[in-house]
Design an enzyme around this catalytic site. Structure first.
Site, PDB file in Angstrom:
ATOM      1  N   ASP A 190       0.711  -1.162   0.006  1.00  0.00           N
ATOM      2  CA  ASP A 190       0.249   0.047   0.070  1.00  0.00           C
ATOM      3  C   ASP A 190       0.810   1.322   0.059  1.00  0.00           C
ATOM      4  OD1 ASP A 190      -2.162   1.565   0.109  1.00  0.00           O
ATOM      5  OD2 ASP A 190      -3.273   0.771   1.471  1.00  0.00           O
TER       6      ASP A 190
HETATM    7  C1  NOJ Z   1      -4.114   3.990   0.070  1.00  0.00           C
HETATM    8  C2  NOJ Z   1      -5.229   3.014   0.300  1.00  0.00           C
HETATM    9  O1  NOJ Z   1      -5.023   2.356   1.446  1.00  0.00           O
HETATM   10  C3  NOJ Z   1      -5.220   2.116  -1.059  1.00  0.00           C
HETATM   11  O2  NOJ Z   1      -6.373   1.353  -0.975  1.00  0.00           O
HETATM   12  C4  NOJ Z   1      -5.079   2.829  -2.230  1.00  0.00           C
HETATM   13  O3  NOJ Z   1      -5.258   1.763  -3.306  1.00  0.00           O
HETATM   14  C5  NOJ Z   1      -3.825   3.521  -2.372  1.00  0.00           C
HETATM   15  N1  NOJ Z   1      -3.960   4.366  -1.506  1.00  0.00           N
HETATM   16  C6  NOJ Z   1      -3.373   4.053  -3.710  1.00  0.00           C
HETATM   17  O4  NOJ Z   1      -4.296   5.288  -4.024  1.00  0.00           O
END
Ligand code: NOJ
Length: 770
Positions: free
Chosen positions: A298
């Site tokens: 993430d």
């Molecule tokens: C953080 C989020 O937790 C995740 O779900 C997302 O895909 C990413 N950012 C990218 O935007």
């Protein structure tokens, strides 16, 4: 086109050249299992320098929707060195064509870049938030909206979706409950499958090569929904049993459906951050489940290993994550900065890197990017597909199916179009437009969604139903600099008097309230889940008029509606319905569409009951409300029961369950029981019932929940119509994981309920498995 031919030629040559080299040892297991793809991957890999390999493991954001620190990154520098494998949250056929051209200009081996995005509930055509859509219990519909999202995304250049989010969520304080499918393992697993099918879009899921299909990503692995105290990114401490029984199943279901990628979770799990968790990624994901796709972290999650107190520095974080089996680094620049050094120092092996890069290259081959790196940038298709008539009408249908009728005293609703009625339209959501898409409406145009007032005016135009309007109050906003509910700028009561005046002059009050969209979603957690600001105060004032009050809610999480449920006549939970919000709500309010959705998350009576979910354990001292006594598992200040249980949702019509028949009361291994029932639409409207089958294992070697959803049917019935439905109860349906976490079915008695909600006990049977 010239560039494409050129690139194709280069890659072709590379493969021919490398095929002449000695056969490489197979070091990775491919997702496709296709020897030709494997050979192609090996061929490209064998020509890559270590820098080029590491570059493939490096991912940047286009900064369109940053969800963390926007790093002062070196993306420009790495692009010039051909060291970016993927970029996310960038869109547009023409724009991405240009980015791909740049990438190919600098990539010595012409390795295409993979573009990704969070297409969580539609690209430009915004569908209801996933939590809402799950309330439709309509798996085909969810597959269709995912398909439509993929059509729009791929036409806009994106071939990898960071969805579905399949975290089981039982804490409505947590803002991200809006992104998932709610609290139940069985339903959420089925939804996970439907969405993976929709995004990847094909019957043979190992063929991603069609230009309108995209990789799906199961996220966030794992336990993110169990963040302590419902606070985002907080620690997660859950037992191995909870992982197996509750948090793992949707992920296993996604793998079973062929999901091509996984994303790590931000949280630490039982002391080890997920992004560097060998147990999760090696032992479970790869070894036990045989997942062969790719894993991305993430946002800045490797960097965050330092905050977790798990990595000494970024270099250490890079080593720990690679060791855990992570393939791609989102944003942290940990791999691209430190992996080479780590190889040189002998702390990680080039072989580990080869495995990760092979997985990434395979996806690029499967998507057809090596054949044509520009295949997803079709401006013509983008024009045709994005916001197409078909997608817009699907958005309206999806919203209609997601709206839950929570309460309808005295059949106040629907407000039919063939009557004379003065309706006072009050509340901050009557004209609110920007919030209707909810969070994560990545490219959804917030100025295009249909407001409630527009929807109602269109629906009731030329009828005897007349609307008068007063806003009454405002939605409290977030102070974006502190990310806190603004203290200074609270809505005041200046609009109340006008609202009361308008209300007094009406026959019925229709109030539209909820949460500003920034109040739910990532990093939007609440400790108080009542209606924000002074909305409840306004409701109390309106109630004083003595007129019937209908409350329509727009929000992203279960709310504490204890006062509203007791005092108002009707409550409609519309969630964030997306592009067609106003039309869909008007369809339901007018009775053009009979509501059929059912809650997928419990609504508590207050935050003190959280976590509250229907399939809890009985305890050794269960409280019996019919025979209350002391020293039982209960509260002294509030009932154990929720305000609105999982599975709850009313209709304008009535359904009767008759002729319920089990062909046997007991069965043995290898046999099954058939349960048949006639569902009758005995009311005044055509409607749809969601029939739910629950079980309880009365005695087992592991304590079992008081109820578990095991199957359901969504049955559309015309007024007066009857349909027979059938369920099969077999050994698998009664099975659970034993003390050693192996599947088992133990002989004994089981309760079976067939009902309209998780608290419906009217059709109860006992069967036994011998
Ligand atoms: C953080 C989020 O937790 C995740 O779900 C997302 O895909 C990413 N950012 C990218 O935007």
């Amino acid at each position: 086109m010239t560039v494409f031919k050129y690139t194709g030629l280069i890659v072709g040559c590379l493969i021919v050249v490398s095929c002449q080299q000695p056969k490489k040892q197979v070091i990775w297991q491919s997702y496709s299992g296709d020897p030709i793809i494997e050979q192609k991957v090996d061929s490209v890999l064998s020509l890559m320098t270590l820098d080029e390999k590491i570059g493939q493991m490096n991912q940047y954001s286009g900064n369109f929707a940053s969800t963390g620190a926007v790093s002062d990154n070196q993306s420009g520098e790495y692009l010039k060195r051909g060291m970016i494998g993927s970029t996310f949250n960038v869109f547009g056929a023409d724009h991405l064509r240009m980015l791909q051209e740049q990438n190919l200009k600098y990539s010595r081996l012409k390795i295409p870049m993979l573009f990704a995005a969070d297409v969580i509930h539609g690209l430009e055509t915004t569908f209801p938030i996933p939590l809402a859509e799950a309330c439709s219990w309509d798996l085909e519909l969810m597959e269709e909206t995912a398909r439509a999202a993929a059509e729009e995304a791929t036409a806009s250049g994106v071939a990898w979706n960071f969805a579905p989010m399949i975290d089981i969520a039982r804490d409505p304080r947590w803002g991200r409950v809006m992104e998932g499918a709610g609290e139940d393992v069985f339903l959420a697993s089925a939804v996970a499958r439907a969405r993976v099918r929709g995004f990847q879009g094909i019957s043979d899921y190992r063929d991603l090569s069609k230009p309108n299909t995209m990789m799906a990503c199961a996220k966030h692995f794992v336990g993110y929904g169990a963040a302590q105290a419902g606070r985002d990114y907080h620690s997660v401490d859950v037992s191995e049993r909870s992982l197996y029984d509750t948090y793992f199943p949707p992920f296993e279901a996604a793998i079973d459906e062929g999901v091509t990628s996984f994303m790590t979770a931000f949280n630490d799990l039982n002391g080890v951050p997920c992004t560097a968790n060998n147990y999760l990624y090696k032992d479970i994901l790869r070894e036990a489940w045989g997942f062969k796709g790719m894993v991305v972290t993430d946002y800045t999650a490797i960097m965050e290993l330092m905050h977790h107190g798990f990595a000494r520095d970024l270099k250490h974080g890079a080593q720990l994550s690679l060791d855990a089996g992570i393939d791609m680094d989102m944003i942290s620049e940990a791999f691209v900065t430190h992996l080479k050094e780590l190889v040189e120092e002998g702390k990680v092996s080039e072989k580990q890197i080869d495995v990760a890069v092979s997985r990434i290259l395979e996806m690029k081959f499967l998507l057809g990017l090596f054949d044509d790196p520009y295949r997803y940038f079709d401006a013509e298709r983008q024009k045709q597909v994005v916001m197409s008539e078909a997608n817009q009408s699907l958005a309206r249908q999806a919203a209609q199916q997601s709206i839950v009728l929570l309460k309808n005293e005295g059949k106040l609703l629907p407000l039919s179009t063939d009557q004379a009625l003065k309706v006072a339209l009050i509340g901050p959501f009557v004209d609110e437009r920007a919030s209707l898409n909810g969070e994560w409406a990545i490219k959804g145009n917030r100025s295009r969604s249909v407001t409630l007032r527009e929807g109602l005016e269109a629906k009731y135009k030329g009828t005897g139903v007349q609307f008068t309007y007063a806003k009454g109050t405002d939605l409290p906003l977030l102070d974006r600099s502190t990310m806190k509910a603004s203290k200074d700028n609270q809505p005041d009561e200046r609009g109340f008097a006008e609202a009361i005046k308008v209300a007094k002059a009406s026959d019925i009050i229709l109030v539209a309230m909820g949460e500003n969209f920034h109040w739910s979603g990532e990093a939007a957690c609440r400790t108080d889940i009542t209606l924000p600001g002074n909305q409840r105060e306004l409701l109390k004032a309106l109630k004083q008029t003595g007129k019937p009050v209908v409350l329509v809610l727009f929000n992203g999480r279960p709310l504490d509606l204890s006062w509203e449920a007791e005092n108002l006549d009707a409550i409609v939970e519309a969630w964030y319905p997306g592009l067609m919000a106003g039309h869909a709500v008007a369809d339901v309010l007018s009775g053009a569409v009979c509501p059929s959705a059912k809650l997928v998350m419990t609504f508590p009576r207050n935050v003190g009951q959280i976590p509250i979910y229907y399939n809890a354990k009985n305890t050794g001292r269960p409280f019996d409300a019919k025979a209350p006594s002391d020293y039982k598992s209960s509260y002294i200040d509030v009932d154990n029961t929720p305000l609105f249980p999982f599975g709850h949702g009313l209709s304008y019509t009535t359904f009767e369950y008759t002729n319920i028949m089990l062909n046997a009361e007991s069965f043995e291994q290898g046999e099954a029981i058939t349960l048949k029932a006639d569902i009758v639409n005995s009311g005044d409207y055509d409607g749809t019932e969601i029939v739910q089958l629950y079980i309880r294992d009365r005695v087992a070697s592991i304590t079992r929940p008081v109820k578990e959803l095991k199957d359901f049917r969504k049955v559309a019935l015309r007024k007066g119509e009857t349909k027979t439905i059938e369920f099969t109860i077999d050994e698998a349906l009664l099975s659970f994981r034993d003390r050693n976490l192996n599947w088992t079915t133990e002989p004994g008695e089981f309760d079976i309920w067939l009902g309209t909600s998780s608290n419906d006990e009217s059709n109860h049977f006992v069967i036994s498995f011998n």
